[in-house]
Structure formats: C-alpha cells, structure tokens
Scaffold this motif. Structure first.
Motif, PDB file in Angstrom:
ATOM      1  N   ALA A 294      15.010  60.418  28.743  1.00 28.62           N
ATOM      2  CA  ALA A 294      14.211  61.425  28.021  1.00 28.62           C
ATOM      3  C   ALA A 294      13.225  62.114  28.964  1.00 28.62           C
ATOM      4  O   ALA A 294      13.006  63.330  28.860  1.00 28.62           O
ATOM      5  CB  ALA A 294      13.472  60.768  26.856  1.00 28.62           C
ATOM      6  N   ARG A 295      12.635  61.356  29.884  1.00 28.31           N
ATOM      7  CA  ARG A 295      11.680  61.959  30.829  1.00 28.31           C
ATOM      8  C   ARG A 295      12.364  63.014  31.699  1.00 28.31           C
ATOM      9  O   ARG A 295      11.790  64.062  31.981  1.00 28.31           O
ATOM     10  CB  ARG A 295      11.069  60.878  31.736  1.00 28.31           C
TER      11      ARG A 295
ATOM     12  N   SER B 177      18.651  72.465  20.060  1.00 26.84           N
ATOM     13  CA  SER B 177      17.199  72.262  20.097  1.00 26.84           C
ATOM     14  C   SER B 177      16.850  70.950  19.384  1.00 26.84           C
ATOM     15  O   SER B 177      17.320  70.704  18.278  1.00 26.84           O
ATOM     16  CB  SER B 177      16.531  73.445  19.399  1.00 26.84           C
ATOM     17  N   GLY B 178      16.042  70.131  20.023  1.00 20.20           N
ATOM     18  CA  GLY B 178      15.607  68.874  19.404  1.00 20.20           C
ATOM     19  C   GLY B 178      16.608  67.742  19.540  1.00 20.20           C
ATOM     20  O   GLY B 178      16.466  66.710  18.902  1.00 20.20           O
TER      21      GLY B 178
ATOM     22  N   LEU C 297      17.032  65.486  21.569  1.00 19.78           N
ATOM     23  CA  LEU C 297      16.518  64.190  22.021  1.00 19.78           C
ATOM     24  C   LEU C 297      16.005  63.319  20.879  1.00 19.78           C
ATOM     25  O   LEU C 297      15.748  62.138  21.073  1.00 19.78           O
ATOM     26  CB  LEU C 297      15.412  64.385  23.057  1.00 19.78           C
ATOM     27  N   SER C 298      15.836  63.921  19.704  1.00 26.92           N
ATOM     28  CA  SER C 298      15.386  63.095  18.573  1.00 26.92           C
ATOM     29  C   SER C 298      16.518  62.862  17.578  1.00 26.92           C
ATOM     30  O   SER C 298      16.297  62.299  16.510  1.00 26.92           O
ATOM     31  CB  SER C 298      14.208  63.762  17.865  1.00 26.92           C
ATOM     32  N   PHE C 299      17.739  63.265  17.907  1.00 25.39           N
ATOM     33  CA  PHE C 299      18.840  63.167  16.942  1.00 25.39           C
ATOM     34  C   PHE C 299      19.257  61.717  16.708  1.00 25.39           C
ATOM     35  O   PHE C 299      19.445  60.950  17.644  1.00 25.39           O
ATOM     36  CB  PHE C 299      20.058  63.951  17.441  1.00 25.39           C
TER      37      PHE C 299
ATOM     38  N   ASP D  14      15.601  50.014  26.223  1.00 22.35           N
ATOM     39  CA  ASP D  14      14.445  50.851  25.892  1.00 22.35           C
ATOM     40  C   ASP D  14      13.941  51.599  27.129  1.00 22.35           C
ATOM     41  O   ASP D  14      13.593  52.779  27.050  1.00 22.35           O
ATOM     42  CB  ASP D  14      13.333  49.974  25.303  1.00 22.35           C
TER      43      ASP D  14
ATOM     44  N   GLN E 146      20.128  59.893  20.178  1.00 25.20           N
ATOM     45  CA  GLN E 146      19.088  59.501  21.137  1.00 25.20           C
ATOM     46  C   GLN E 146      19.282  58.110  21.757  1.00 25.20           C
ATOM     47  O   GLN E 146      18.447  57.683  22.546  1.00 25.20           O
ATOM     48  CB  GLN E 146      17.728  59.557  20.442  1.00 25.20           C
TER      49      GLN E 146
ATOM     50  N   PRO F 123      14.359  71.255  14.044  1.00 22.08           N
ATOM     51  CA  PRO F 123      14.763  72.666  14.037  1.00 22.08           C
ATOM     52  C   PRO F 123      15.887  73.018  13.068  1.00 22.08           C
ATOM     53  O   PRO F 123      15.796  74.028  12.372  1.00 22.08           O
ATOM     54  CB  PRO F 123      15.208  72.905  15.484  1.00 22.08           C
TER      55      PRO F 123
ATOM     56  N   ALA G 126      11.563  72.666  19.786  1.00 22.01           N
ATOM     57  CA  ALA G 126      11.494  71.467  18.944  1.00 22.01           C
ATOM     58  C   ALA G 126      10.248  70.687  19.360  1.00 22.01           C
ATOM     59  O   ALA G 126      10.216  70.076  20.427  1.00 22.01           O
ATOM     60  CB  ALA G 126      12.750  70.631  19.143  1.00 22.01           C
TER      61      ALA G 126
ATOM     62  N   ARG H  27      13.897  55.846  27.652  1.00 15.47           N
ATOM     63  CA  ARG H  27      12.708  56.612  28.032  1.00 15.47           C
ATOM     64  C   ARG H  27      12.911  57.316  29.375  1.00 15.47           C
ATOM     65  O   ARG H  27      12.442  58.433  29.578  1.00 15.47           O
ATOM     66  CB  ARG H  27      11.475  55.701  28.061  1.00 15.47           C
TER      67      ARG H  27
ATOM     68  N   PRO I 199       7.633  67.709  25.730  1.00 14.68           N
ATOM     69  CA  PRO I 199       6.543  66.870  26.260  1.00 14.68           C
ATOM     70  C   PRO I 199       5.165  67.509  26.138  1.00 14.68           C
ATOM     71  O   PRO I 199       4.163  66.800  26.040  1.00 14.68           O
ATOM     72  CB  PRO I 199       6.929  66.670  27.729  1.00 14.68           C
TER      73      PRO I 199
ATOM     74  N   THR J  46      10.143  66.881  20.467  1.00 14.16           N
ATOM     75  CA  THR J  46      10.861  66.437  21.675  1.00 14.16           C
ATOM     76  C   THR J  46      10.395  67.216  22.900  1.00 14.16           C
ATOM     77  O   THR J  46      10.989  67.111  23.962  1.00 14.16           O
ATOM     78  CB  THR J  46      12.387  66.602  21.516  1.00 14.16           C
TER      79      THR J  46
ATOM     80  N   GLY K 167      10.058  60.195  26.374  1.00  7.14           N
ATOM     81  CA  GLY K 167       9.530  59.300  27.409  1.00  7.14           C
ATOM     82  C   GLY K 167       8.484  58.418  26.767  1.00  7.14           C
ATOM     83  O   GLY K 167       8.786  57.697  25.817  1.00  7.14           O
TER      84      GLY K 167
ATOM     85  N   THR L 144      13.408  66.191  29.625  1.00  3.37           N
ATOM     86  CA  THR L 144      12.287  67.045  29.221  1.00  3.37           C
ATOM     87  C   THR L 144      11.476  67.516  30.427  1.00  3.37           C
ATOM     88  O   THR L 144      10.369  68.041  30.274  1.00  3.37           O
ATOM     89  CB  THR L 144      11.351  66.292  28.255  1.00  3.37           C
TER      90      THR L 144
ATOM     91  N   GLN M 253      22.647  62.501  12.332  1.00  7.57           N
ATOM     92  CA  GLN M 253      22.240  63.897  12.557  1.00  7.57           C
ATOM     93  C   GLN M 253      23.193  64.578  13.553  1.00  7.57           C
ATOM     94  O   GLN M 253      23.600  65.722  13.340  1.00  7.57           O
ATOM     95  CB  GLN M 253      20.828  63.900  13.134  1.00  7.57           C
TER      96      GLN M 253
ATOM     97  N   PHE N  73      10.994  43.368  21.435  1.00  3.46           N
ATOM     98  CA  PHE N  73      11.276  42.558  22.616  1.00  3.46           C
ATOM     99  C   PHE N  73      10.950  41.074  22.419  1.00  3.46           C
ATOM    100  O   PHE N  73      11.230  40.255  23.293  1.00  3.46           O
ATOM    101  CB  PHE N  73      10.462  43.068  23.823  1.00  3.46           C
TER     102      PHE N  73
END
Lengths: 449, 298
Positions: free
Chosen positions: A415-416, A254-255, A257-259, A408, A203, B135, B153, A412, B158, B156, B246, A419, A263, B263
C-alpha cells in the motif's frame, strides 16, 4: 395349544443378548435420533458454500434430532473471533472453519481436535465415507507434521485469471496474457476502454501479490516451515513489489486499495474492471451471477507466468472441531454429513459450486458441466492449479503459524508503494524490518543475516 | 460526646451503604486494570501458553517500544488526530451554540437535528462515511463527477485518509460540545451581558471578554472528554481504513488492537495500553493545571 412360558431365566437371557448386541453395534448407529435435544454451534466466514449448505440443514436436524446454530461472518471478523475463542479453549463453538492462513497456528497451538482418531474408528466413521478421496493438496494445510488430520477441506481456492470483457482484448488485437509482460501490454491496450479499469484486485496483497513475487524469483520466507527468516527486501521482492504496486495504481479503479473481495468481484460483474487474478470462487460468478453483465464476454485462463515461472496461489479451508467443544461426536456427524460425496454432488448439481475438494466429485460429469463457463472448460484449469500447488509445495509459506503477522506487514508495504508514500526499496526494507520485529516477538529464531 | 458518637455511627452507616458499590467498582475497574499491568510484564502470546506467567524479563515489552517504528508512527498519528478533532469540535460546537442560543421554535427543532450524529451507533456512522468515501457508490463522488471534476478516493489517498477520518469524527461529535456549550450559555447571568452592553462592548468584545471566560470551564471539560474519546478512536478507523493506506491512519489504540487480536501478542499490547493509560491521565492532569478548573464562575 399352549402359550410359550416366559420365565425369569428367559427374561435374563433376552436382556443379556440385547446388552451384548448393544455393545457390539456401533453406538451411534444403534439409535434412531442419537443427538436429540442437543444444539450444535458452528461458525465460518461468509461463503457461497455455507449459503448453499444451509438449505439442507433441516435434513441434518431431522436425521440426528439436533438443532443447528451456524453463524457466518465477514472473513476478518470470523478469523479474529475464532482465534480468540480457540485461544481460550472455550466450548462456545463445536464446529468451525479452519482458515488456511490460521491452520498452522491453530493446529500447532493444539487448539483443534485430531480428526484422524475419528476417521480411524469404524464405530464413528464408515470406511465408505472415504477420507482419502479429499485432494491431497487441499488437505495438506489441515495436517500436522506427523500426518494427523485436524480438518477436512470444503473449499480449495485455485488462483486463475479472468477477463470480464475479453471482447475488448480481442478488439485490441491481444490474446489472454500468459506472462507478466503480456499482462501489462494487455492492460495498456484496454485501459479506459468503455470507462473500464484494466485491472482490479482486493486489498489482501499478502494473497494476491505472492504469485507475482514468486514469478519474479522472490520468496516470503527463506525456507518454510523450518526457516522463517523473512525475505521481503531482496532485489527480487523489491522488483516484484514495485511491479505489482504499479499494476494497481496505474490500471486499478479509484479506491482499489480499500476494495474487499466482494467489492472487486462486483466491479468486474458490473463491467467496470477487466482483469483480475484471484481464487476461482470469486471469478465463477462473472459467468453465473444473476446480476452479471459480462456473462457472454468473460474468459478464463491460468495466472500469467513470471520470468521465474508460474506460481498461482492455491489454498483450502476446512471444517474442524475446537479442542474445547463439548459436542465433538455431534460435530463429527455434521462434518461427515456436510462433506459427504452425496452432499457435495448435490451442491454441485443444484448450485454449481466450483471449489469442491473431493476428487471423485471434481472428476464427475456434474462438476465438468457446472464448470463449463461461457463455453470454456474451467474445471481443467482448476485441477491444473491444484496440482501445481500440491506438487512443488510452494504454498508452504502460507500455513506457518506466524503468517498473519508477516502478511500484515506485506499489505502495508504494498500500500505504501502504490500510494507513493515510499519507493519500492524503502517500503520493502521497512516491511522486512517490521516482519523481523514481529517474528522475534513471536519467539521465532531467525538467521543472523 | 453523644453528638460525636452519633456522627461516628452515621459515618459508619454511610460507609456500609457505599461499601457494596465500591466493592463492585473495584472488581469491574481495578481488577482488569491490575491484570493489564501484570500482563504487561510478561511476553504473553496466546499461541504459546508457557508465556502466560513468565516474569523472567518483566520490562522487555517496555524496552521494545522505542525501537518499534510502527508504534512511534502511531503515536504521531494519534497526536494529529486528537489535535484536529478536538480543536474542530470545540470551534464548530462553540460556533453553532452561539448561533442557536436564541429562543425560537425553528432553532429548537434545528438543535435536535444537530444531535442526530451523536446518538447514532458508531458503527452506523462509520458505514455512512464508508459509503460517502467509496468512489463507485458515493453520491459525493457522483456529484463531483457531474460537476466536471474528480475527487480522489479519500480513504486510500495518503494525503487525505487522516483528514477523512477527522471529518467523519468531527461530524459525529461536534454536537456534543455544542450541547454542553449551549447548556452553559443558557445559564449565563443576564446581568453580565447587560453590564457589558452598558460599557459599550461590541458583539466581538462581548464574545471574547464575557462569553468565552464564562464558558472556559465548560469548554475545558468538553475538550477533555473529546480528547479522551479521540484516544479511544476505533470504529471509524476499523471500518474506513484499517489503519492504512500503509500506516497513515494507524493510531496507537488500533495498533494495540492489532497486536492483541490479530497477532496474539497480549503482553506487548498490554504494555502499550498501560503507557496509553498513563499518558492520558498525565495529559488530562496537565491540561487541568494549565487552563484551570472551575474558574468560570469567578
């Protein structure tokens, strides 16, 4: 036979000679166990290097008489704790890992000890220790603008590509991809084969995505380190973000984005994902880890190139001494010992550690042997990446003090898109706006447009 | 006269006895709060020591807040999280308390089992749910795959990430409201129940017109505790989603933490925390005024 007379004058002369001798000799070398009774407190993030080094700690304790209290934590936890500890100029830690993305911040804020003073003092450092032997690309993140050194690199991360099941790629009639387009074509060809995802990543998009951003002609900052105006909403950045988010969402498990790093590595080791582009440390275990199911099918290559060129990420982590440490001499002894040619050669020979930063070790036979993986010479790929990063200086963006904040917003933003919360344009515009806000809060002067 | 003197002496003695505790309380509670407030008027950035006592623009942090879209989003996420967790915990806790409010050895044992999530360290709860939501290692995902359908999952996705946090938080904390409600139910006067029965009240009418009014105060206290705790939500978000994907699960508390410890913007983070503190106090006061306090005995 007469006994030699030992008068007061002789005693005084002898004592004076001893005193002068003691003054002339290096103070540390003059004692057998010069640090007996002291405890050295160290901290770093979890890494195979410290796991291997720990096995040799008793030797250091025996030689110096000091006790080692060395803790390792998960990467983000370590960075947070150490950042806070350094900011207070506390004395809780004597030797620390100088994390790549924090190096500019920690050095710039004056939180680390200038190690050049230790290196240049022959009473403290034997010239044979050979500080110049460290690869300059790896050391550049450990230095300030005046060339003073605040850390010595123990790891150089060079981003490569590894396919855990190259046999499936062969069966699909494809070669190891050398361009972004070929990577997508190869992912299409192997996606879902034997229940495998074609691609996996962890991630930390602010590390994984940047080579793809640069390959598309984009940049993080306008001209780092002098001009830190963010460039996250340029057409190139938007195109690169959309491309990479698609790679993750279409071909990732699957998943994904949180790896975490580990992992993602285990997914490849277990044969559940094929391609990954990441630092060599996370790719070598595919060929060497005891649990790996892909030892005989793994294949390595350089990062694929984009339309604007090839920009594999490279980084380095070093050992440094907090400015508040009360045991700087002992900490320096530890750094010299841990990063000596002898110790690094032993770690390469006994454990096959792949990310050393001393040129003499990298070009040695032991390293070449250790880095011949599944019949492939990975050592030469590693050197190629280090040279690429060192030559053009495209990694400068990463060591600026405000990179953690901007990183950061990148995480994000990607990720937006992945998803489907926002399209690439909207998401990167928001990332740009967020980055401007945090940079202004940090007191950074930005260009008007 | 002599009695008045004795009273004054007694009061002085009591004051002397209480003084050390008050002093300690002032040091450990008031001093950090005052420091927080003072810091919120500075641009304190740990990497720039000169910002530590800079009061040149004392309201700058507060001025920046409305323009900070991530902060505004975090407030909305916080509101959703608090509303759903408190509501679900009150409803489920109340429901289970009604079911378990009987004298039976089996039910007594069951009560203890239900308390387990509440006494687990928050980090353990977060790890349990991390395993359940990941998963490739989750028995939940393994089971659903065996049944022939695929669950995304959750952490992750939204649309599901916040729900996943709400489920985990509710699982951990509904026993608290259950415990408080159960304790109150067992103190409910039998005459009230008997009188309602004589009047021919049905089970539903009994719950609505007798039990609920009696429990109003307890439910209010439990709800307030849970509301305040929901604003402090941290371990679940830190371990499960880190505020993502996000900023879908980025609550104000977590955002403030990022500002301070990732930060180094301690001044800005302090200002956010001051606003959160003020909002929590105001909200608690408003709820107490609205619903009433200690009316259940009437």
């Amino acid at each position: 036979m007469s006994e030699p007379r030992t008068g007061r004058r002789h005693l005084l002369l002898g004592a004076s000679a001893l005193g002068l001798g003691a003054l002339a000799a290096p103070p540390v070398l003059g004692q057998a166990r010069p640090f007996a009774g002291q405890t050295l407190n160290g901290a770093a993030f979890q890494s195979t290097f410290f796991e291997y080094l720990r096995a040799f700690f008793p030797e250091f304790e025996e030689r110096t008489g000091a006790k080692l209290n060395f803790n390792t934590q998960a990467f983000p936890v370590y960075n947070q704790r150490t950042d806070l500890e350094l900011s207070t100029r506390g004395s809780a830690l004597d030797v620390i890992n100088v994390t790549f993305i924090y190096s500019g911040r920690w050095i710039g804020a004056g939180w680390l000890t200038n190690l050049s003073e230790f290196v240049n003092d022959r009473n403290r450092t034997d010239p044979a220790w050979d500080a110049a032997d460290f690869v300059s690309g790896a050391q550049s993140a450990m230095q300030d603008a005046r060339g003073n050194t605040y850390g010595f690199a123990w790891e150089a991360g060079a981003m490569l590509m590894a396919a855990s099941r190259a046999d499936l790629i062969d069966q699909a009639g494809k070669a190891m991809p050398t361009t972004f387009d070929e990577l997508i074509a190869a992912c299409d060809a192997v996606q879902g084969k034997e229940n495998m995802s074609a691609f996996v990543a962890d991630q930390l998009h602010h590390w994984n995505w940047i080579p793809y951003l640069m390959g598309h002609g984009g940049k993080v900052f306008r001209d780092p380190p002098g001009n830190l105006t963010p460039e996250l909403a340029t057409p190139q950045a938007i195109r690169a973000a959309g491309w990479y988010a698609e790679l993750l969402s279409k071909y990732g498990p699957s998943g994904v984005l949180s790896f975490s790093d580990d992992q993602a590595m285990r997914t490849q080791i277990a044969g559940r994902a094929n391609f990954r582009t990441q630092a060599i440390t996370w790719l070598v275990p595919l060929a060497k880890h005891a649990d790996s199911t892909v030892k005989n099918t793994v294949r390595y290559a350089l990062m694929p190139a984009g339309p604007q060129g090839n920009f594999p990420g490279s980084n380095s982590h070093g050992l440094g001494i907090p400015v508040g440490s009360r045991r700087k001499e002992l900490a320096w002894e530890f750094i010299k010992w841990a990063l000596s040619k002898e110790m690094l050669n032993r770690i390469v020979e006994t454990r096959g550690y792949p990310s050393v930063c001393r040129r003499s070790v990298i070009t040695g036979e032991a390293f070449k042997q250790a880095m011949t993986l599944n019949g492939q010479d990975v050592a030469s790929l590693y050197l190629q990446v280090l040279e690429l990063g060192g030559r053009s200086g495209y990694m400068k963006y990463r060591t600026v003090p405000v990179f953690p904040q901007v990183g950061d917003t990148i995480n994000r933003g990607i990720a937006r898109i992945a998803t489907r919360q926002q399209d690439a344009q909207a998401s990167m515009r928001q990332a740009q706006q967020d980055a401007i806000q945090v940079l202004q809060r940090a007191g950074v002067t930005l260009d008007a447009n | 006269m002599a009695r008045g003197g004795a009273t004054r002496a007694r009061d002085r003695f009591y004051a002397l006895c209480v003084a050390p505790s008050l002093a300690v309380l002032a040091v450990i509670t008031l001093a950090p709060a005052i420091y927080l407030l003072v810091t919120s008027f500075t641009p304190l950035d740990l990497t720039r020591p000169e910002t530590a006592w800079n009061f040149a623009r004392p309201f700058e942090n507060y001025r920046q807040m409305p323009a900070d879209s991530r902060l505004m989003n975090s407030l909305w996420v916080q509101a959703k999280l608090s509303f759903w967790t408190v509501t679900l915990q009150l409803l489920i806790g109340f429901g289970f308390a009604l079911l378990l409010n009987m004298r039976s050895r089996f039910l007594e044992a069951l009560r203890t089992v239900f308390l387990i999530p509440m006494v687990l360290p928050p980090i353990v709860v977060a790890i349990i749910w991390k395993v359940l939501y990941t998963p490739d290692i989750s028995p939940l995902h393994w089971g659903t795959t065996l049944l022939g359908f695929t669950v995304p999952a959750l952490i992750t996705h939204p649309d599901w990430a916040l729900t996943a946090i709400i489920i985990a938080d509710t699982w951990q904390w509904f026993p608290f409201t259950m415990l408080m409600t159960l304790a109150a139910l067992q103190m409910m006067p039998q005459e009230m129940v008997d009188a309602a029965k004589v009047d021919g009240a049905s089970a539903w009418q009994m719950t609505w017109h007798v039990t609920l009014p009696f429990l109003k105060g307890v439910l209010l206290v439990a709800g307030l505790f849970r509301l305040i705790d929901s604003i402090k939500a941290f371990p679940l978000i830190f371990i499960l989603t880190e505020g993502g994907p996000g900023s879908v699960t980025e609550v104000t508390n977590y955002y403030s933490f990022l500002q301070a410890f990732n930060f180094s913007f301690l001044g800005y983070s302090s200002a956010i925390t001051v606003v959160m503190l003020a909002a929590t106090v105001l909200m608690s006061w408003a709820i107490i005024r609205l619903v009433g306090w200690g009316q259940h005995g009437d």
